[in-house]
Design a protein around this motif. Sequence first.
Motif, PDB file in Angstrom:
ATOM      1  N   ILE A 139       0.250  -1.196  -0.170  1.00  0.00           N
ATOM      2  CA  ILE A 139       0.134  -0.242   0.272  1.00  0.00           C
ATOM      3  C   ILE A 139       0.944   1.265   0.312  1.00  0.00           C
ATOM      4  CG2 ILE A 139      -1.384   1.096   1.401  1.00  0.00           C
ATOM      5  CD1 ILE A 139      -2.877  -0.839   2.673  1.00  0.00           C
ATOM      6  N   THR A 140       2.516   1.447   0.975  1.00  0.00           N
ATOM      7  CA  THR A 140       2.956   2.579   1.024  1.00  0.00           C
ATOM      8  C   THR A 140       3.288   2.809   0.029  1.00  0.00           C
ATOM      9  OG1 THR A 140       4.481   1.042   2.384  1.00  0.00           O
ATOM     10  CG2 THR A 140       2.180   2.481   3.589  1.00  0.00           C
ATOM     11  N   PRO A 141       3.979   3.591   0.063  1.00  0.00           N
ATOM     12  CA  PRO A 141       5.154   3.634  -1.524  1.00  0.00           C
ATOM     13  C   PRO A 141       6.506   3.948  -0.673  1.00  0.00           C
ATOM     14  CG  PRO A 141       3.969   6.317  -1.076  1.00  0.00           C
ATOM     15  CD  PRO A 141       3.571   5.107   0.345  1.00  0.00           C
ATOM     16  N   ALA A 142       7.735   4.286  -1.584  1.00  0.00           N
ATOM     17  CA  ALA A 142       8.896   4.653  -1.415  1.00  0.00           C
ATOM     18  C   ALA A 142       9.256   5.943  -1.347  1.00  0.00           C
ATOM     19  CB  ALA A 142       9.973   3.693  -2.146  1.00  0.00           C
ATOM     20  N   VAL A 143      10.139   6.193  -0.111  1.00  0.00           N
ATOM     21  CA  VAL A 143       9.786   7.480   0.431  1.00  0.00           C
ATOM     22  C   VAL A 143      11.540   7.600   0.904  1.00  0.00           C
ATOM     23  CG1 VAL A 143       9.564   9.709   2.033  1.00  0.00           C
ATOM     24  CG2 VAL A 143       7.932   7.414   1.324  1.00  0.00           C
ATOM     25  N   SER A 144      12.585   8.361  -0.057  1.00  0.00           N
ATOM     26  CA  SER A 144      13.883   8.926   0.087  1.00  0.00           C
ATOM     27  C   SER A 144      14.010  10.252   0.266  1.00  0.00           C
ATOM     28  CB  SER A 144      14.962   7.857  -1.295  1.00  0.00           C
ATOM     29  OG  SER A 144      14.229   6.754  -1.401  1.00  0.00           O
ATOM     30  N   LEU A 145      15.406  10.154   0.871  1.00  0.00           N
ATOM     31  CA  LEU A 145      16.028  11.275   1.291  1.00  0.00           C
ATOM     32  C   LEU A 145      17.441  11.663   0.746  1.00  0.00           C
ATOM     33  CD1 LEU A 145      14.764  13.016   4.569  1.00  0.00           C
ATOM     34  CD2 LEU A 145      14.450  13.598   2.646  1.00  0.00           C
ATOM     35  N   GLY A 146      17.648  12.399  -0.015  1.00  0.00           N
ATOM     36  CA  GLY A 146      19.209  12.717  -0.295  1.00  0.00           C
ATOM     37  C   GLY A 146      19.898  13.747  -1.190  1.00  0.00           C
ATOM     38  N   VAL A 147      21.055  13.685  -1.111  1.00  0.00           N
ATOM     39  CA  VAL A 147      21.776  15.031  -1.903  1.00  0.00           C
ATOM     40  C   VAL A 147      22.928  14.260  -2.787  1.00  0.00           C
ATOM     41  CG1 VAL A 147      23.287  16.703  -1.553  1.00  0.00           C
ATOM     42  CG2 VAL A 147      21.942  16.342   0.313  1.00  0.00           C
TER      43      VAL A 147
END
Length: 204
Positions: free
Chosen positions: A91-99
């Motif tokens: 159900i949930t999407p993938a979530v990412s933080l980056g630079v």
Amino acid sequence: MNLRSLLGATALLLSTSAASADQLIQIPTADRAVPTLEYKRRLEGNSEGYATLLLPAGIAYELMFRYYDNEDHEHSLEGGGQFQLLPDGVITPAVSLGVWDITNSSPWGRRGFLVITKSLRPGQLGIPEALDRVQLTVGTGTGRFSGLFAAVRVDVAQRVSLIAEYDARRLNAGIWVTPIKPVTIKAELQNGNPYLGGELRLSF
């Protein structure tokens, strides 16, 4: 866990990793890629191109290095990475933080981002059986990614994908063909400029 269950789980993991891609044309996704080496070359106008190396690091981290081959008349190297906060689930999407470009030394500059990616399979939300997968990506960030960026990738067959994206500044589109599993040929329009390149998956 019996042998049949173990083999089934392994096959599922392998098929999931084979479908993931942590970048589209110019924007990231929230997926984690397998080790990947890519090069793209501009076909008209300026003689320029760029090479990208993606490397997973641990369970949730990924490193990205890019060499600019006369891109915007510069020869430079950038490095960066991202952290996956949440994988793509039922159900949930993938979530990412980056630079990307931590040292701000490339022609595209430092780009921080928050990105959300969700893959839909046939039968989900009206996705037709004729398609293998539809991947939706949306995000925001800083620098070249400031504002909203978004993309759709449609895997029309096991070896053919269509990509359209807005990288917060311009529209890009492409068609990717995988003649053999570790190699993908990429034909793209980046802001109207034609690029041709290839990708080699170093783990498959």
